[in-house]
Motif scaffolding. Structure first.
Motif, PDB file in Angstrom:
ATOM      1  N   TYR A 145      16.020 134.888  40.256  1.00  0.00           N
ATOM      2  CA  TYR A 145      15.820 135.536  41.553  1.00  0.00           C
ATOM      3  C   TYR A 145      14.575 134.979  42.254  1.00  0.00           C
ATOM      4  CZ  TYR A 145      15.065 139.095  45.106  1.00  0.00           C
ATOM      5  OH  TYR A 145      14.862 139.729  46.308  1.00  0.00           O
ATOM      6  N   ALA A 182       7.960 142.660  49.261  1.00  0.00           N
ATOM      7  CA  ALA A 182       9.130 143.439  49.688  1.00  0.00           C
ATOM      8  C   ALA A 182      10.391 142.945  49.001  1.00  0.00           C
ATOM      9  CB  ALA A 182       9.280 143.356  51.203  1.00  0.00           C
ATOM     10  N   ARG A 183      10.540 141.621  48.891  1.00  0.00           N
ATOM     11  CA  ARG A 183      11.726 141.062  48.243  1.00  0.00           C
ATOM     12  C   ARG A 183      11.742 141.388  46.746  1.00  0.00           C
ATOM     13  NH1 ARG A 183      14.129 136.791  51.029  1.00  0.00           N
ATOM     14  NH2 ARG A 183      15.709 136.893  49.386  1.00  0.00           N
ATOM     15  N   TYR A 185      10.241 143.897  45.350  1.00  0.00           N
ATOM     16  CA  TYR A 185      10.444 145.341  45.220  1.00  0.00           C
ATOM     17  C   TYR A 185      11.937 145.667  45.230  1.00  0.00           C
ATOM     18  CZ  TYR A 185      10.666 150.276  46.493  1.00  0.00           C
ATOM     19  OH  TYR A 185      10.970 151.621  46.526  1.00  0.00           O
ATOM     20  N   ASP A 186      12.673 145.071  46.151  1.00  0.00           N
ATOM     21  CA  ASP A 186      14.123 145.314  46.227  1.00  0.00           C
ATOM     22  C   ASP A 186      14.815 144.917  44.927  1.00  0.00           C
ATOM     23  OD1 ASP A 186      13.905 146.261  48.801  1.00  0.00           O
ATOM     24  OD2 ASP A 186      14.365 144.334  49.738  1.00  0.00           O
ATOM     25  N   PHE A 187      14.314 143.854  44.299  1.00  0.00           N
ATOM     26  CA  PHE A 187      14.936 143.378  43.059  1.00  0.00           C
ATOM     27  C   PHE A 187      14.570 144.266  41.869  1.00  0.00           C
ATOM     28  CE2 PHE A 187      14.866 140.598  39.257  1.00  0.00           C
ATOM     29  CZ  PHE A 187      16.198 140.208  39.248  1.00  0.00           C
ATOM     30  N   LYS A 189      13.310 147.558  41.809  1.00  0.00           N
ATOM     31  CA  LYS A 189      13.308 149.027  41.906  1.00  0.00           C
ATOM     32  C   LYS A 189      14.350 149.708  41.034  1.00  0.00           C
ATOM     33  CE  LYS A 189      16.194 149.041  46.078  1.00  0.00           C
ATOM     34  NZ  LYS A 189      16.264 149.406  47.510  1.00  0.00           N
ATOM     35  N   ASP A 190      15.426 149.014  40.668  1.00  0.00           N
ATOM     36  CA  ASP A 190      16.466 149.627  39.846  1.00  0.00           C
ATOM     37  C   ASP A 190      16.641 148.940  38.491  1.00  0.00           C
ATOM     38  OD1 ASP A 190      17.222 151.534  41.839  1.00  0.00           O
ATOM     39  OD2 ASP A 190      18.288 149.939  42.899  1.00  0.00           O
ATOM     40  N   LYS A 219       4.547 150.326  47.830  1.00  0.00           N
ATOM     41  CA  LYS A 219       5.691 149.750  47.117  1.00  0.00           C
ATOM     42  C   LYS A 219       5.332 149.482  45.650  1.00  0.00           C
ATOM     43  CE  LYS A 219       8.060 147.556  51.048  1.00  0.00           C
ATOM     44  NZ  LYS A 219       9.292 148.340  50.896  1.00  0.00           N
TER      45      LYS A 219
END
Length: 395
Positions: A145, A182-183, A185-187, A189-190, A219
């Motif tokens: 990623y 931000a990118r 974080y999106d990857f 967070k789950d 974040k």
């Protein structure tokens, strides 16, 4: 006759090596872990080392050099080996003059293959490891990623790095860091929280170290809040906390210094507060002797000029941020690693906490401190150091 002698010697040496490995193996509860590398961009004769993490600490111990703990890379190939002391050891592979090493997870009795390319800055942290360990699979997912989002980001960073340091540089760097965080974080967070998650979060948390953008910290704090109590003592998680919460953020000009326990080349304990109240200013450098770029960009000519001309008014200290394994070698062999006539101390844990508190993401970084222990400023610029010293210390 000479051919027979050489053949006999080789057989003797090989037999001795195998005998030594067999003797070690007899006393081990676990089968060895083996790491076989086939990499590119690495000069022949480059030495590669294997270390093992000390529990939940942020320090590593070098593995037995006589039994696979180091190797010399020839033609891009190397082989490292260790007899584990427990089931789930965490390993770290590093090279001389390398800036960032490679974290490796492997089960006893397995062989891991390692591929990749050495970067210009001697980073090997993104080499790819292949084995049957689930944390290796997870780590490779992060690398995949990061590679997708890093290509464009990295090219922009290279452009920005050409700008003069100042307000505009900080503003643009802040924007780039915001996008990257931000990118990530999106990857993240789950994703499952494990050792890989914590190490990756630590890496991401270093980006806004000089930023006042609270959205970035929000974040990062959300990602940190996902870490369960089981990992509370993990020192890498502790470092994340100290990077993202106000009471731990880097010192600013005008604040009193934070004291740390450090050790000199003879193992004698010291404290930063020793310099307070002696009537002299302190120029504190945070740097590494194993990072090739850090050594190459170190303004040694200016440092010597300061030492030779102002030592009656200025104390100088190099806080060495190398891992304890390399620090031990540097203490034993100053001709190989370098030694300055001023103070050089290390906390035996890579001096990460010192770096974080004084705002040094990576070396070299210089901190200016007055005789009473007040921080006057800092810089990571490699030019104009003498003028900075004259300005801050009123020389």
């Amino acid at each position: 006759m000479m051919k027979i002698i050489i053949t006999s010697l080789l057989a003797l040496l090989t037999g001795s090596s195998h005998a030594q490995e067999s003797k070690v193996a007899e006393n081990q509860a676990f089968k060895p872990v083996v790491f076989e590398g086939n990499v590119t961009g690495v000069a022949d004769s480059t030495i590669v080392y294997l270390s093992v993490r000390n529990g939940l600490s942020d320090s590593y111990s070098g593995c037995n050099l006589a039994v696979g703990g180091q190797d010399t890379i020839i033609g891009g190939k190397f082989r490292l080996m260790r007899y584990p002391q427990k089931e789930n050891e965490q390993y770290y592979i590093s090279v001389i003059n390398g800036k960032r090493g490679l974290n490796v997870y492997a089960y006893p009795g397995t062989t891991s293959t390692i591929t990749g390319k050495m970067t210009r800055s001697m980073r090997i942290h993104n080499w790819r490891v292949n084995n049957n360990h689930p944390l290796t699979k997870e780590d490779n997912a992060y690398k995949g990623y990061a590679k997708k989002i890093w290509n464009g980001y990295d090219s922009l960073v290279n452009v920005v790095d050409q700008l003069p340091k100042g307000a505009e540089y900080n503003r643009i760097s802040g924007i780039l860091d915001s996008v990257y965080i931000a990118r990530m974080y999106d990857f993240m967070k789950d994703r499952e929280v494990n050792s890989v998650y914590i190490r990756r979060l630590l890496n991401v948390a270093t980006y806004p170290i000089h930023s006042e953008n609270q959205m970035l910290y929000d974040k990062l704090r959300k990602l940190y809040s996902r870490i369960p109590i089981d990992y509370a003592e993990d020192q890498f998680a502790v470092h994340v906390k100290k990077l993202i919460y106000p009471e731990y953020l880097p010192l600013h000009a005008g604040e009193m210094i934070t004291d740390f326990k450090l050790f000199d080349h003879d193992g004698k304990e010291h404290h930063l507060k020793e310099f307070c109240g002696n009537g002299k200013y302190l120029l504190m450098e945070i740097n590494s002797r194993t990072c090739k770029g850090c050594v190459e960009h170190r303004p040694i000519k200016e440092l010597n000029e300061i030492y030779n001309n102002y030592s009656d008014k200025v104390d100088m200290l190099l806080v060495n941020c190398d891992d304890y394994f390399f620090w031990q070698q540097e203490c034993k062999d100053p001709k190989k690693w370098g030694r300055d006539p001023w103070h050089e101390w290390n906390d035996h844990q890579g001096s990460r906490l010192v770096m974080e508190r004084y705002g040094g993401v990576s070396g070299p970084c210089f901190v200016f401190i007055d005789p009473d222990g007040k921080m006057l400023g800092r810089t990571d610029s490699m030019t104009g150091l003498v003028e900075e010293v004259k300005k801050y210390f009123k020389l």
